[in-house]
Motif scaffolding. Sequence first.
Motif, PDB file in Angstrom:
ATOM      1  N   ALA A  19      41.160 -22.911  16.738  1.00 29.78           N
ATOM      2  CA  ALA A  19      40.593 -23.297  17.723  1.00 29.78           C
ATOM      3  C   ALA A  19      41.560 -24.475  18.196  1.00 29.78           C
ATOM      4  O   ALA A  19      41.273 -24.929  18.978  1.00 29.78           O
ATOM      5  N   SER A  20      43.224 -24.018  18.418  1.00 36.67           N
ATOM      6  CA  SER A  20      44.266 -24.706  18.635  1.00 36.67           C
ATOM      7  C   SER A  20      44.049 -24.811  20.136  1.00 36.67           C
ATOM      8  O   SER A  20      44.903 -25.168  20.912  1.00 36.67           O
ATOM      9  N   SER A  21      43.774 -23.411  20.532  1.00 38.41           N
ATOM     10  CA  SER A  21      43.871 -23.164  21.961  1.00 38.41           C
ATOM     11  C   SER A  21      41.907 -22.079  22.480  1.00 38.41           C
ATOM     12  O   SER A  21      41.268 -21.442  21.901  1.00 38.41           O
ATOM     13  N   PRO A  22      41.850 -22.087  23.620  1.00 40.07           N
ATOM     14  CA  PRO A  22      40.640 -21.289  24.124  1.00 40.07           C
ATOM     15  C   PRO A  22      40.999 -20.140  24.386  1.00 40.07           C
ATOM     16  O   PRO A  22      39.559 -19.446  23.615  1.00 40.07           O
ATOM     17  N   ASP A  23      42.427 -19.567  23.799  1.00 41.42           N
ATOM     18  CA  ASP A  23      42.226 -18.408  23.651  1.00 41.42           C
ATOM     19  C   ASP A  23      42.414 -17.528  22.208  1.00 41.42           C
ATOM     20  O   ASP A  23      42.209 -16.422  22.461  1.00 41.42           O
ATOM     21  N   GLY A  24      42.098 -18.940  21.834  1.00 42.54           N
ATOM     22  CA  GLY A  24      42.100 -18.488  20.212  1.00 42.54           C
ATOM     23  C   GLY A  24      43.422 -17.618  19.955  1.00 42.54           C
ATOM     24  O   GLY A  24      43.795 -17.706  18.618  1.00 42.54           O
ATOM     25  N   SER A  25      44.441 -18.157  20.769  1.00 45.24           N
ATOM     26  CA  SER A  25      46.476 -17.654  20.004  1.00 45.24           C
ATOM     27  C   SER A  25      47.102 -18.659  19.379  1.00 45.24           C
ATOM     28  O   SER A  25      47.572 -18.209  18.833  1.00 45.24           O
ATOM     29  N   GLY A  26      46.734 -19.913  19.407  1.00 47.65           N
ATOM     30  CA  GLY A  26      46.759 -20.824  18.216  1.00 47.65           C
ATOM     31  C   GLY A  26      47.866 -21.620  18.831  1.00 47.65           C
ATOM     32  O   GLY A  26      48.444 -22.165  17.929  1.00 47.65           O
ATOM     33  N   ARG A  27      48.207 -21.433  20.066  1.00 50.94           N
ATOM     34  CA  ARG A  27      49.229 -22.353  20.633  1.00 50.94           C
ATOM     35  C   ARG A  27      48.138 -22.568  22.053  1.00 50.94           C
ATOM     36  O   ARG A  27      47.288 -22.882  22.406  1.00 50.94           O
ATOM     37  N   ASN A  32      48.399 -23.610   9.046  1.00 56.28           N
ATOM     38  CA  ASN A  32      48.045 -24.068  10.662  1.00 56.28           C
ATOM     39  C   ASN A  32      48.503 -25.318  10.557  1.00 56.28           C
ATOM     40  O   ASN A  32      47.570 -26.541   9.728  1.00 56.28           O
ATOM     41  N   LYS A  33      48.721 -25.044  12.240  1.00 56.44           N
ATOM     42  CA  LYS A  33      49.156 -27.245  12.435  1.00 56.44           C
ATOM     43  C   LYS A  33      48.206 -28.180  11.928  1.00 56.44           C
ATOM     44  O   LYS A  33      48.250 -29.497  11.520  1.00 56.44           O
ATOM     45  N   ARG A  34      46.823 -27.368  12.868  1.00 59.56           N
ATOM     46  CA  ARG A  34      46.223 -28.445  12.821  1.00 59.56           C
ATOM     47  C   ARG A  34      45.363 -28.676  11.699  1.00 59.56           C
ATOM     48  O   ARG A  34      45.706 -30.256  10.470  1.00 59.56           O
ATOM     49  N   VAL A  35      45.419 -27.819  10.797  1.00 58.23           N
ATOM     50  CA  VAL A  35      44.882 -28.146   8.847  1.00 58.23           C
ATOM     51  C   VAL A  35      46.880 -28.928   8.619  1.00 58.23           C
ATOM     52  O   VAL A  35      45.849 -29.995   7.446  1.00 58.23           O
ATOM     53  N   LEU A  36      47.582 -29.076   9.239  1.00 57.97           N
ATOM     54  CA  LEU A  36      49.293 -29.526   8.362  1.00 57.97           C
ATOM     55  C   LEU A  36      48.807 -30.861   8.802  1.00 57.97           C
ATOM     56  O   LEU A  36      48.886 -31.653   8.057  1.00 57.97           O
ATOM     57  N   GLN A  89      37.828 -21.783  15.318  1.00 57.39           N
ATOM     58  CA  GLN A  89      37.321 -21.532  16.858  1.00 57.39           C
ATOM     59  C   GLN A  89      35.999 -21.696  16.648  1.00 57.39           C
ATOM     60  O   GLN A  89      35.137 -20.463  15.760  1.00 57.39           O
ATOM     61  N   GLY A  90      34.710 -22.209  16.597  1.00 58.35           N
ATOM     62  CA  GLY A  90      33.375 -22.322  16.764  1.00 58.35           C
ATOM     63  C   GLY A  90      32.950 -22.794  16.334  1.00 58.35           C
ATOM     64  O   GLY A  90      31.761 -23.318  15.422  1.00 58.35           O
ATOM     65  N   SER A  91      33.864 -23.387  14.719  1.00 57.25           N
ATOM     66  CA  SER A  91      33.548 -24.371  13.748  1.00 57.25           C
ATOM     67  C   SER A  91      33.490 -25.506  14.215  1.00 57.25           C
ATOM     68  O   SER A  91      34.148 -26.537  15.453  1.00 57.25           O
ATOM     69  N   PHE A  92      33.261 -27.102  13.734  1.00 59.24           N
ATOM     70  CA  PHE A  92      33.012 -28.061  14.068  1.00 59.24           C
ATOM     71  C   PHE A  92      34.102 -28.892  14.322  1.00 59.24           C
ATOM     72  O   PHE A  92      33.449 -30.476  14.768  1.00 59.24           O
ATOM     73  N   LEU A  93      35.135 -28.746  13.968  1.00 55.71           N
ATOM     74  CA  LEU A  93      36.231 -29.112  14.764  1.00 55.71           C
ATOM     75  C   LEU A  93      37.435 -28.547  15.620  1.00 55.71           C
ATOM     76  O   LEU A  93      38.223 -29.113  16.271  1.00 55.71           O
ATOM     77  N   SER A  94      36.752 -27.356  16.402  1.00 55.27           N
ATOM     78  CA  SER A  94      37.291 -27.160  17.137  1.00 55.27           C
ATOM     79  C   SER A  94      36.526 -27.598  18.178  1.00 55.27           C
ATOM     80  O   SER A  94      35.592 -28.160  18.707  1.00 55.27           O
ATOM     81  N   PHE A  95      37.594 -27.246  19.901  1.00 60.06           N
ATOM     82  CA  PHE A  95      37.260 -27.742  20.859  1.00 60.06           C
ATOM     83  C   PHE A  95      36.311 -26.393  21.553  1.00 60.06           C
ATOM     84  O   PHE A  95      35.479 -27.521  22.663  1.00 60.06           O
TER      85      PHE A  95
END
Length: 265
Positions: free
Chosen positions: A256-264, A193-197, A165-171
């Motif tokens: 950054a998979s979710s706005p609350d940082g939960s990864g869900r 991490n699902k997005r990395v995978l 979260q906060g990086s260049f490919l995050s939401f």
Amino acid sequence: MDSPPESHLELPPEPPREPILTLPGALTAYVALIALIHLRVLLPPEAENWTIDVFGFIPKRYDSTLLDITFPGGAGAKVWTFVTYSLLHANLSHIGFNVLWLLPFGSALARRFGAVRFFVFMTVTAAAGAVAHLLTHEHAIAPMIGASASVSGTMAAAIRFAFVQGSFLSFSRGDAEAAARVPALSLADALRNKRVLGFLGVWFGVNIIFGVGSIAIGADGASVAWQAHIGGFLAGLMLFSLFDPVPRAAPHAADASSPDGSGRI
């Protein structure tokens, strides 16, 4: 009776936000060096071919079991070509393709590492790509050129923090400097991490398609040295921590998979 004058509060000006794709100095210098070296195409054909033979990576240079071929450059070329090949390109489209991928990934990495670490990283990933090419093309005479192994290395290294979260490919990302400085995931966390995978699956899938299908690119029909890509990518992924100056994230850093940082999602 007159009403009292309204009070006015002056808010401090917002700090300037640097565009996410503004090139840092180290990457600008790297691209400029590649462009300058490409002026070799203005040389006479004999001189240009000599340049490729001396500075391109030729696996056969390290093999004396089949044909007795003497390559220009002598013993020195057996050392420097592990890196110099990455600064040579076949044509402008070859340069453009590599620079296109360097814009997001190389920019973030150059900001994060600083100039010295960035240039050493590009050197190490270029050498890793050459080693992978040598192991899979032991007797090849055709020279390999291009920065794709190093570019692949920057992509692999950048995904260690790109989805945080906060990086260049995050939401939800900050400016370019802040996006490049978020704490990275450990290798183990990144591989969970699902997005990395997902990124890894697409990247390896594309390279396998190029390899199995023997797909050629460019006007001259040059084939893609996909094994070198994989060598550079794996080096960037696994050696990232040796170069990273930013303190590591907590074991389960929010991505950054979710706005609350939960990864869900």
